[in-house]
Scaffold this active site. Sequence first.
Site, PDB file in Angstrom:
ATOM      1  CB  SER A 209      36.937  34.068  37.054  1.00 37.57           C
ATOM      2  OG  SER A 209      37.050  33.267  35.897  1.00 37.57           O
ATOM      3  CD  GLU A 210      41.491  33.258  37.069  1.00 38.69           C
ATOM      4  OE1 GLU A 210      42.008  33.161  38.198  1.00 38.69           O
ATOM      5  OE2 GLU A 210      40.427  32.734  36.750  1.00 38.69           O
ATOM      6  CB  THR A 211      42.303  39.107  31.958  1.00 38.23           C
ATOM      7  OG1 THR A 211      40.956  39.596  32.060  1.00 38.23           O
ATOM      8  CG2 THR A 211      42.902  39.588  30.645  1.00 38.23           C
TER       9      THR A 211
END
Length: 271
Positions: free
Chosen positions: A46-48
């Site tokens: 979902s996020e880096t």
Amino acid sequence: MTSLPLYQVDAFTNQVFRGNPAAVMPLEQWLPEDTLQALALENHLSETAFLVPEPEGSEADFHIRWFTPGAEVPLCGHATLASAWVLFNRLDWPREQIRFRSRSGPLSVSSQSGDWLELDFPALEYQSVPMPDILSRALPGLPEPVHEVPRDTNLLVILENETAVRNVTPDLTILKKLGNQGLIVTAPGDDCDFVSRYFAPGIGIDEDPVTGSIHSVLTPYWSERLGKQQLLARQLSARGGELRCELAGDRVKIAGQAAFYMEGTVHLPGR
């Protein structure tokens, strides 16, 4: 060929395979934006979070940016928590607080007892708006009012109880048409102060497992409604997660734990 470190940490949990997995990539300097976006898409989380050290004497220690598989976002809690865990536990950060520069202003993470990390985020305002047609088609029967969170491109809907939040099944194909707007649904909790779920298919996140940043608006909302400043929150995704929240003036304290999953090396073609 350029080699870059990559870490993956499950945030807002003390167990692997729970909470919200985030990729963390410390950099020496910024890569081109299309490369950052391609890395986030390849990581498929979902996020880096990408981190670059700030110059000596700056008001922050690192500049942090967050990318979903589809877009850069202005604020992210779980990937910030994961980044702090990596700095404290893998990169030997010497102090008890880490200061970040971000699109949402100054942020910090402090080391707490019991392996907890506490985020210091801005408290976000919300305002009532007419029910968007897309939202009423994606989730027929939603109660009004709908609230908009201008600084975090989200919509907020209050449901009656925890069961209603658990049972929410939006039509993600329709909800995707909201674009970069996400949907927060929340209600009083059965054995905590409040619960929530978060959907953002327009930026590549059908349902986020645990979303620290939405608690920047949920904490002020529930603090006012319940008449208390310290709150226990749970996000009711399949993986689930627990957050300790506190309203502190125009700031929100969001505490959670983290579980280390893996580290490795990314190899990019030479530029």
